[in-house]
Motif scaffolding. Structure first.
Motif, PDB file in Angstrom:
ATOM      1  N   LYS A  26      11.130   7.609  15.229  1.00 10.11           N
ATOM      2  CA  LYS A  26      11.624   8.292  14.037  1.00 10.11           C
ATOM      3  C   LYS A  26      11.841   7.283  12.898  1.00 10.11           C
ATOM      4  CE  LYS A  26      15.355  11.509  12.892  1.00 10.11           C
ATOM      5  NZ  LYS A  26      16.407  12.340  13.500  1.00 10.11           N
ATOM      6  N   GLN A  27      12.482   6.158  13.219  1.00  8.75           N
ATOM      7  CA  GLN A  27      12.729   5.112  12.213  1.00  8.75           C
ATOM      8  C   GLN A  27      11.416   4.646  11.590  1.00  8.75           C
ATOM      9  OE1 GLN A  27      15.773   5.396  11.527  1.00  8.75           O
ATOM     10  NE2 GLN A  27      16.545   3.325  11.761  1.00  8.75           N
ATOM     11  N   GLU A  28      10.432   4.389  12.457  1.00 11.49           N
ATOM     12  CA  GLU A  28       9.145   3.875  11.969  1.00 11.49           C
ATOM     13  C   GLU A  28       8.447   4.895  11.073  1.00 11.49           C
ATOM     14  OE1 GLU A  28       7.572   0.833  15.416  1.00 11.49           O
ATOM     15  OE2 GLU A  28       7.694   2.955  15.957  1.00 11.49           O
ATOM     16  N   ILE A  29       8.571   6.171  11.416  1.00 11.77           N
ATOM     17  CA  ILE A  29       7.944   7.218  10.611  1.00 11.77           C
ATOM     18  C   ILE A  29       8.606   7.289   9.235  1.00 11.77           C
ATOM     19  CG2 ILE A  29       7.555   9.716  10.415  1.00 11.77           C
ATOM     20  CD1 ILE A  29       7.312   9.677  13.554  1.00 11.77           C
ATOM     21  N   LEU A  30       9.930   7.197   9.222  1.00 16.07           N
ATOM     22  CA  LEU A  30      10.645   7.246   7.946  1.00 16.07           C
ATOM     23  C   LEU A  30      10.305   6.032   7.088  1.00 16.07           C
ATOM     24  CD1 LEU A  30      14.098   8.576   9.194  1.00 16.07           C
ATOM     25  CD2 LEU A  30      12.347   9.831   7.906  1.00 16.07           C
ATOM     26  N   LEU A  31      10.192   4.896   7.735  1.00 18.14           N
ATOM     27  CA  LEU A  31       9.843   3.676   7.008  1.00 18.14           C
ATOM     28  C   LEU A  31       8.412   3.790   6.464  1.00 18.14           C
ATOM     29  CD1 LEU A  31      11.136   1.078   6.220  1.00 18.14           C
ATOM     30  CD2 LEU A  31      10.191  -0.006   8.252  1.00 18.14           C
ATOM     31  N   ALA A  32       7.531   4.358   7.278  1.00 17.45           N
ATOM     32  CA  ALA A  32       6.136   4.553   6.855  1.00 17.45           C
ATOM     33  C   ALA A  32       6.096   5.461   5.624  1.00 17.45           C
ATOM     34  CB  ALA A  32       5.330   5.173   7.995  1.00 17.45           C
ATOM     35  N   TYR A  33       6.945   6.476   5.642  1.00 18.34           N
ATOM     36  CA  TYR A  33       6.984   7.405   4.505  1.00 18.34           C
ATOM     37  C   TYR A  33       7.402   6.672   3.233  1.00 18.34           C
ATOM     38  CZ  TYR A  33       7.941  11.536   1.724  1.00 18.34           C
ATOM     39  OH  TYR A  33       7.911  12.480   0.738  1.00 18.34           O
ATOM     40  N   LYS A  34       8.399   5.807   3.385  1.00 21.18           N
ATOM     41  CA  LYS A  34       8.889   5.038   2.245  1.00 21.18           C
ATOM     42  C   LYS A  34       7.758   4.134   1.718  1.00 21.18           C
ATOM     43  CE  LYS A  34      12.735   1.922   1.053  1.00 21.18           C
ATOM     44  NZ  LYS A  34      11.973   0.742   0.609  1.00 21.18           N
ATOM     45  N   ARG A  35       7.087   3.444   2.622  1.00 26.32           N
ATOM     46  CA  ARG A  35       6.000   2.545   2.222  1.00 26.32           C
ATOM     47  C   ARG A  35       4.863   3.321   1.565  1.00 26.32           C
ATOM     48  NH1 ARG A  35       3.992  -1.289   6.794  1.00 26.32           N
ATOM     49  NH2 ARG A  35       3.030  -2.265   4.993  1.00 26.32           N
ATOM     50  N   PHE A  36       4.532   4.467   2.157  1.00 30.31           N
ATOM     51  CA  PHE A  36       3.436   5.277   1.631  1.00 30.31           C
ATOM     52  C   PHE A  36       3.760   5.767   0.226  1.00 30.31           C
ATOM     53  CE2 PHE A  36       1.054   9.286   1.138  1.00 30.31           C
ATOM     54  CZ  PHE A  36      -0.233   8.848   1.451  1.00 30.31           C
ATOM     55  N   SER A  37       4.988   6.280   0.051  1.00 30.20           N
ATOM     56  CA  SER A  37       5.305   6.833  -1.266  1.00 30.20           C
ATOM     57  C   SER A  37       5.385   5.735  -2.324  1.00 30.20           C
ATOM     58  CB  SER A  37       6.574   7.685  -1.227  1.00 30.20           C
ATOM     59  OG  SER A  37       7.634   6.962  -0.677  1.00 30.20           O
ATOM     60  N   GLU A  38       5.709   4.518  -1.903  1.00 28.05           N
ATOM     61  CA  GLU A  38       5.747   3.415  -2.869  1.00 28.05           C
ATOM     62  C   GLU A  38       4.346   3.009  -3.348  1.00 28.05           C
ATOM     63  OE1 GLU A  38       8.156   0.527  -0.836  1.00 28.05           O
ATOM     64  OE2 GLU A  38      10.021   1.518  -1.465  1.00 28.05           O
ATOM     65  N   LEU A  39       3.314   3.438  -2.625  1.00 26.89           N
ATOM     66  CA  LEU A  39       1.942   3.160  -3.054  1.00 26.89           C
ATOM     67  C   LEU A  39       1.446   4.198  -4.065  1.00 26.89           C
ATOM     68  CD1 LEU A  39       0.349   2.274   0.417  1.00 26.89           C
ATOM     69  CD2 LEU A  39       0.858   0.657  -1.423  1.00 26.89           C
ATOM     70  N   LEU A  40       2.237   5.255  -4.239  1.00 23.47           N
ATOM     71  CA  LEU A  40       1.840   6.334  -5.155  1.00 23.47           C
ATOM     72  C   LEU A  40       2.439   6.107  -6.540  1.00 23.47           C
ATOM     73  CD1 LEU A  40       2.503   9.358  -2.780  1.00 23.47           C
ATOM     74  CD2 LEU A  40       0.272   8.741  -3.738  1.00 23.47           C
ATOM     75  N   CYS A  49       3.933  13.872   0.921  1.00 20.33           N
ATOM     76  CA  CYS A  49       3.326  14.458   2.122  1.00 20.33           C
ATOM     77  C   CYS A  49       1.974  15.096   1.847  1.00 20.33           C
ATOM     78  CB  CYS A  49       4.260  15.462   2.792  1.00 20.33           C
ATOM     79  SG  CYS A  49       5.393  14.670   3.947  1.00 20.33           S
ATOM     80  N   SER A  50       1.733  15.488   0.588  1.00 18.90           N
ATOM     81  CA  SER A  50       0.451  16.135   0.310  1.00 18.90           C
ATOM     82  C   SER A  50      -0.445  15.283  -0.590  1.00 18.90           C
ATOM     83  CB  SER A  50       0.682  17.502  -0.326  1.00 18.90           C
ATOM     84  OG  SER A  50       1.480  17.341  -1.485  1.00 18.90           O
ATOM     85  N   ALA A  51      -0.020  14.060  -0.882  1.00 17.23           N
ATOM     86  CA  ALA A  51      -0.812  13.204  -1.777  1.00 17.23           C
ATOM     87  C   ALA A  51      -1.748  12.297  -0.977  1.00 17.23           C
ATOM     88  CB  ALA A  51       0.127  12.354  -2.629  1.00 17.23           C
ATOM     89  N   ARG A  52      -2.748  11.755  -1.655  1.00 21.67           N
ATOM     90  CA  ARG A  52      -3.635  10.765  -1.042  1.00 21.67           C
ATOM     91  C   ARG A  52      -3.506   9.461  -1.806  1.00 21.67           C
ATOM     92  NH1 ARG A  52      -6.995  13.291   2.544  1.00 21.67           N
ATOM     93  NH2 ARG A  52      -7.856  11.259   3.018  1.00 21.67           N
ATOM     94  N   VAL A  53      -3.478   8.353  -1.059  1.00 23.95           N
ATOM     95  CA  VAL A  53      -3.427   7.031  -1.697  1.00 23.95           C
ATOM     96  C   VAL A  53      -4.836   6.447  -1.688  1.00 23.95           C
ATOM     97  CG1 VAL A  53      -2.596   4.665  -1.404  1.00 23.95           C
ATOM     98  CG2 VAL A  53      -1.012   6.561  -1.168  1.00 23.95           C
ATOM     99  N   PRO A  54      -5.343   6.009  -2.856  1.00 25.05           N
ATOM    100  CA  PRO A  54      -6.697   5.457  -2.895  1.00 25.05           C
ATOM    101  C   PRO A  54      -6.814   4.179  -2.050  1.00 25.05           C
ATOM    102  CG  PRO A  54      -5.593   5.178  -5.022  1.00 25.05           C
ATOM    103  CD  PRO A  54      -4.695   6.023  -4.177  1.00 25.05           C
ATOM    104  N   LYS A  55      -8.029   3.969  -1.570  1.00 24.39           N
ATOM    105  CA  LYS A  55      -8.303   2.808  -0.717  1.00 24.39           C
ATOM    106  C   LYS A  55      -7.849   1.502  -1.371  1.00 24.39           C
ATOM    107  CE  LYS A  55     -12.547   0.638   0.541  1.00 24.39           C
ATOM    108  NZ  LYS A  55     -13.916   0.770   1.038  1.00 24.39           N
ATOM    109  N   SER A  56      -8.069   1.368  -2.680  1.00 21.16           N
ATOM    110  CA  SER A  56      -7.708   0.114  -3.363  1.00 21.16           C
ATOM    111  C   SER A  56      -6.217  -0.199  -3.188  1.00 21.16           C
ATOM    112  CB  SER A  56      -8.051   0.205  -4.847  1.00 21.16           C
ATOM    113  OG  SER A  56      -7.399   1.334  -5.414  1.00 21.16           O
ATOM    114  N   GLN A  57      -5.393   0.852  -3.137  1.00 19.28           N
ATOM    115  CA  GLN A  57      -3.954   0.668  -2.935  1.00 19.28           C
ATOM    116  C   GLN A  57      -3.632   0.330  -1.486  1.00 19.28           C
ATOM    117  OE1 GLN A  57      -2.552   0.005  -5.876  1.00 19.28           O
ATOM    118  NE2 GLN A  57      -0.778   1.133  -5.123  1.00 19.28           N
ATOM    119  N   ILE A  58      -4.307   1.030  -0.564  1.00 17.79           N
ATOM    120  CA  ILE A  58      -4.087   0.787   0.869  1.00 17.79           C
ATOM    121  C   ILE A  58      -4.393  -0.678   1.202  1.00 17.79           C
ATOM    122  CG2 ILE A  58      -4.844   1.382   3.209  1.00 17.79           C
ATOM    123  CD1 ILE A  58      -3.290   3.664   1.973  1.00 17.79           C
ATOM    124  N   LEU A  59      -5.430  -1.217   0.561  1.00 16.68           N
ATOM    125  CA  LEU A  59      -5.848  -2.594   0.855  1.00 16.68           C
ATOM    126  C   LEU A  59      -4.830  -3.639   0.385  1.00 16.68           C
ATOM    127  CD1 LEU A  59      -9.680  -2.417   0.087  1.00 16.68           C
ATOM    128  CD2 LEU A  59      -8.535  -2.313   2.297  1.00 16.68           C
TER     129      LEU A  59
END
Length: 184
Positions: A26-40, A49-59
């Motif tokens: 659960k902790q890791e999922i919440l942390l992942a959410y925080k990291r993911f949303s910071e890329l947006l 939850c419904s957005a996509r992060v472009p590859k350039s950001q993921i890299l």
């Protein structure tokens, strides 16, 4: 605490589902959410939850920045219709899950196989192996293998791994090799 605030961002039922479908806590999922949303971009963070992060950001993620297979990793985990390597939050969780220490070696080797299958045809042929070796040795002039060295290396890999001698390595052959090298 900060995690309590985060917990409200993912509906409880979804959080439970993500825990069942991944190797993440659960902790890791919440942390992942925080990291993911910071890329947006700021304005999209509400609906991470419904957005996509472009590859350039993921890299830009530290895990991928130095990974020689970064482009392939995005490609394999992306569910984008456009084939652009962008990741949804669920794609991102899948990726983190496979790379987590809790993932089984079967899962890890299945994804490694897909990542190394550069032409996505379901087997590793000479061309895939050549690209694999190039990714690992780097493209610099001084680290590049000569074509004779490359030929020899690919021969060796096939001799060790290609059990049915058809000139390619299929998933079960690959998993067999990996199971013999625990430090893979």
């Amino acid at each position: 605490g900060a995690m309590g605030g985060l917990a409200s961002l993912i509906p409880q039922d979804l959080l439970g589902e993500y825990q069942e479908l991944t190797f993440l806590s659960k902790q890791e999922i919440l942390l992942a959410y925080k990291r993911f949303s910071e890329l947006l971009p700021k304005e999209e963070r509400e609906n991470a939850c419904s957005a996509r992060v472009p590859k350039s950001q993921i890299l830009t993620l530290p895990e991928l920045r130095a990974n020689p297979f970064q482009h392939r990793i995005c490609h394999v985990f992306s569910t984008s219709e456009a084939g652009d390597g962008s990741l949804s939050f669920e794609d991102f969780l899948d990726m983190l899950s496979v790379f987590s220490d809790s993932a089984t070696s079967d899962i890890k080797s299945y994804y490694a196989f897909r990542i190394f299958d550069f032409d996505n045809d379901g087997s590793l042929d000479r061309k895939d192996l050549e690209q694999l070796v190039n990714c690992l040795t780097g493209q610099g002039e001084e680290s590049r293998l000569s074509s004779a060295e490359m030929e020899q290396l690919i021969q060796n890999i096939l001799e060790e791994s290609d059990i049915d001698k058809d000139g390619t390595i299929n998933l079960s052959e690959f998993q067999h090799v990996v199971s013999r090298s625990p430090d893979f």
